[in-house]
Design a protein around this motif. Structure first.
Motif, short mmCIF file in Angstrom:
data_model
loop_
_atom_site.label_atom_id
_atom_site.label_comp_id
_atom_site.label_asym_id
_atom_site.label_seq_id
_atom_site.Cartn_x
_atom_site.Cartn_y
_atom_site.Cartn_z
N GLU A 38 12.93 -17.16 -12.78
CA GLU A 38 13.74 -18.33 -13.15
C GLU A 38 13.32 -19.56 -12.35
O GLU A 38 13.14 -20.65 -12.91
N TRP A 66 24.37 -19.05 -9.86
CA TRP A 66 23.49 -18.05 -10.45
C TRP A 66 24.28 -17.10 -11.33
O TRP A 66 25.35 -16.62 -10.94
N LYS A 82 17.86 -10.23 -16.11
CA LYS A 82 17.87 -11.67 -16.36
C LYS A 82 18.68 -12.40 -15.29
O LYS A 82 19.76 -11.97 -14.91
N ARG A 84 19.79 -16.56 -14.34
CA ARG A 84 19.75 -17.94 -14.82
C ARG A 84 20.53 -18.84 -13.87
O ARG A 84 21.66 -18.52 -13.47
N VAL A 86 22.52 -22.14 -13.45
CA VAL A 86 23.25 -23.05 -14.33
C VAL A 86 23.99 -24.08 -13.49
O VAL A 86 24.38 -23.83 -12.34
N ASN A 132 13.38 -20.91 -22.75
CA ASN A 132 13.91 -21.95 -21.85
C ASN A 132 14.07 -23.28 -22.57
O ASN A 132 13.62 -24.33 -22.09
N TYR A 166 20.65 -25.84 -17.84
CA TYR A 166 21.74 -25.13 -18.53
C TYR A 166 23.05 -25.37 -17.79
O TYR A 166 23.11 -25.33 -16.58
#
Length: 541
Positions: A38, A66, A82, A84, A86, A132, A166
């Motif tokens: 990421e 996270w 996964k 991500r 944000v 992405n 995001y």
């Protein structure tokens, strides 16, 4: 993928709630790789300036978080860990670090219409998504974030964001603008009937239709060669994941038989998940796995509309969160490919603010019905159906608790619905004719939307037929008859007369027994419900 598959087939892996928890759990090596991927993506896209700065006067820094998750294959095996990063967009200040936030996604009516047309014409349909996606979109606003956990930097400094991280309120809008501009450079035009639909016609007569749902693209063309040419153009701007011929789109399973010229939409996997999620509810309400072949009985519908007749037990309040969770799950099914649930979902939605036990019992029956019929599919028939749409409109006069009426319409292409509508009218109709006439007006609006879309896509379309089972409403729609009884009708409703005079639509009579919109206005007995579902292209199984 290989190192993830070594985790096992379907073993449960706890999802960490923070970076610290992820790096201290038994699966820490896998989460570290996910976090590294990421952060590597952010560095590659230049999501923020590498050099931390002091926060400018008058600005404020947004915090980040996270999020972690697992991706599994169809057999439940873990194929990817996964992670991500944000932004906590809820801390943004309007006018300071964001302004407009609206973004469009493809309407389900558009998606189903294209799938129905592909069944008739044998068009190719493939699916792709952009990796992405939001990180490809430059920000128009000046936005700063606190240095994220896991990123080295001096305390008290901030990072200037350059791309749409995001979680930002304007991230979807920024991505929509970026993708739209890219497609327009490729020669695509944006549809005026659906802002998330793009289309392109080439000089040789080939065409490409692309409805966009955030980062998920459905690509429709005459053949796969045209689609591959478009995907090649798309790869020139973004990293994409080609998913091949459509089989799943936005959670809906799509089965296609090229020889039989059929396209079938189903929710088997989604409903199986609901069965597990609400297992306790289904069992405690006495339903279990018992078969239920209609979402609501006429008797239950009547009871819901007569609160004065509820027993003390039936009137007890229930957990609103639990009720809304079931309602939301049913709503997804009703909006995607299960029009047979539309009336029940619409009626029960009225109780969302203060659900009682009687409502919970009714919504549980609807859930049992969905589970019982989880293999049911909405099937578009290319051989026996036609690309020419027709619309059925109906109304149930004075059926609501406050004396208002319910209107419904269903637009069919290739023998099955592409759009449908079941809604309580915001008026008290003085006659069944008035209620049916209002429903006709609503159906005519949908007819014009379909005609406009067909026109933009350069698809031939004749006069759209609207079917109604009320002779008086049909007469009023053609001529200004019965003036004394209709003089109070709202002027906007009469535009259906202009549409008929111009040859845009034609209103014809259909017997109530063959009124396809009937099940969207009221609860039917089981045999009637199953017959109505069959006419809508649903095979309850």
């Amino acid at each position: 993928v290989a190192w993830c598959l070594n985790m096992g087939v379907t073993e449960e892996v706890p999802i960490p709630g923070s970076l610290k928890e992820a790096f201290s759990c038994p699966q820490a090596p896998y989460w570290r790789v996910a976090v590294g991927d990421e952060l590597g993506a952010h560095k590659g896209f230049g999501t923020w300036d590498e050099e931390p700065v002091d926060l400018p006067a008058g600005m404020h820094a947004i915090d980040t978080k996270w999020l972690f998750g697992l991706k599994r294959d169809s057999e439940g095996r873990i194929v990817r860990f996964k992670a991500r990063l944000v932004a906590r967009g809820f801390t943004q200040v309007h006018g300071l670090d964001f302004d407009e936030t609206h973004s469009s996604v493809a309407r389900w009516g558009t998606i189903r219409s294209l799938l129905a047309l592909s069944a008739v014409h044998g068009w190719a349909v493939q699916v792709a998504d952009v990796n992405n996606a939001f990180l490809n979109a430059p920000l128009a606003e000046e936005v700063y974030i606190k240095i994220p956990e896991g990123v080295e930097g001096p305390r008290g400094k901030v990072l200037r964001l350059r791309m749409a991280l995001y979680g930002l309120k304007q991230a979807p809008r920024s991505w929509e603008r970026e993708l739209g501009q890219f497609l327009e450079r490729l020669g695509f035009s944006k549809s005026l009937t659906d802002n998330a639909l793009y289309y392109r016609y080439s000089k040789d007569g080939t065409f490409t239709f692309v409805p966009v749902y955030v980062d998920d693209l459905m690509v429709v063309a005459k053949n796969n060669q045209t689609i591959q040419a478009f995907l090649g153009d798309l790869r020139s701007g973004y990293k994409i994941k080609e998913l091949g011929n459509i089989s799943v789109y936005l959670g809906v399973q799509v089965e296609r038989d090229m020889a039989a010229k059929t396209v079938a939409l189903g929710l088997h996997k989604y409903i199986t998940g609901l069965e597990g999620k609400f297992r306790d509810l289904l069992q405690t309400t006495g339903g279990g796995s018992r078969g239920t072949w209609s979402p609501m009985t006429p008797e239950a519908m009547k009871k819901l509309k007569e609160p004065d007749c509820w027993t003390e037990e039936e009137a007890k309040p229930v957990d609103r969160t639990a009720f809304m969770s079931v309602l939301g799950s049913l709503m997804f099914a009703a909006l995607t490919c299960r029009p047979d649930l539309s009336f029940s979902v619409s009626l029960l939605s009225q109780a969302g603010a203060d659900p009682r036990l009687v409502h919970m019992e009714a919504i549980t029956r609807a859930l049992r019905y969905l589970v019982c019929t989880k293999k049911t599919q909405l099937v578009y028939q290319g051989k026996t159906g036609t690309a020419q749409p027709c619309i059925f409109t109906d109304s149930d006069w004075g059926s609501e608790r406050d004396g208002q009426s319910r209107a419904a319409w269903v637009a069919k292409v290739a023998g099955a619905p592409v759009t449908w509508y079941s809604k309580k009218l915001n008026l008290v109709a003085l006659s069944s004719t008035e209620a049916e006439y209002k429903a006709l007006a609503e159906g005519a609006k949908e007819a014009m939307w379909l005609k406009n879309m067909y026109s933009e896509l350069q698809l031939p379309l004749k006069c759209v037929t609207l079917y109604c089972d009320n002779q008086a409403a049909i007469q009023v729609s053609k001529n200004p008859v019965q003036h004394f009884k209709t003089r109070h009708f709202r002027l906007a409703w009469h535009f259906i007369r202009e549409l008929q005079a111009a040859g845009e639509v034609a209103v014809e009579f259909v017997r109530t027994a063959l009124q396809d919109a009937d099940m969207l206005t009221k609860a039917l007995a089981v045999n009637q419900h199953m017959a109505a579902a069959a006419r809508l292209g649903l095979d309850l199984k």
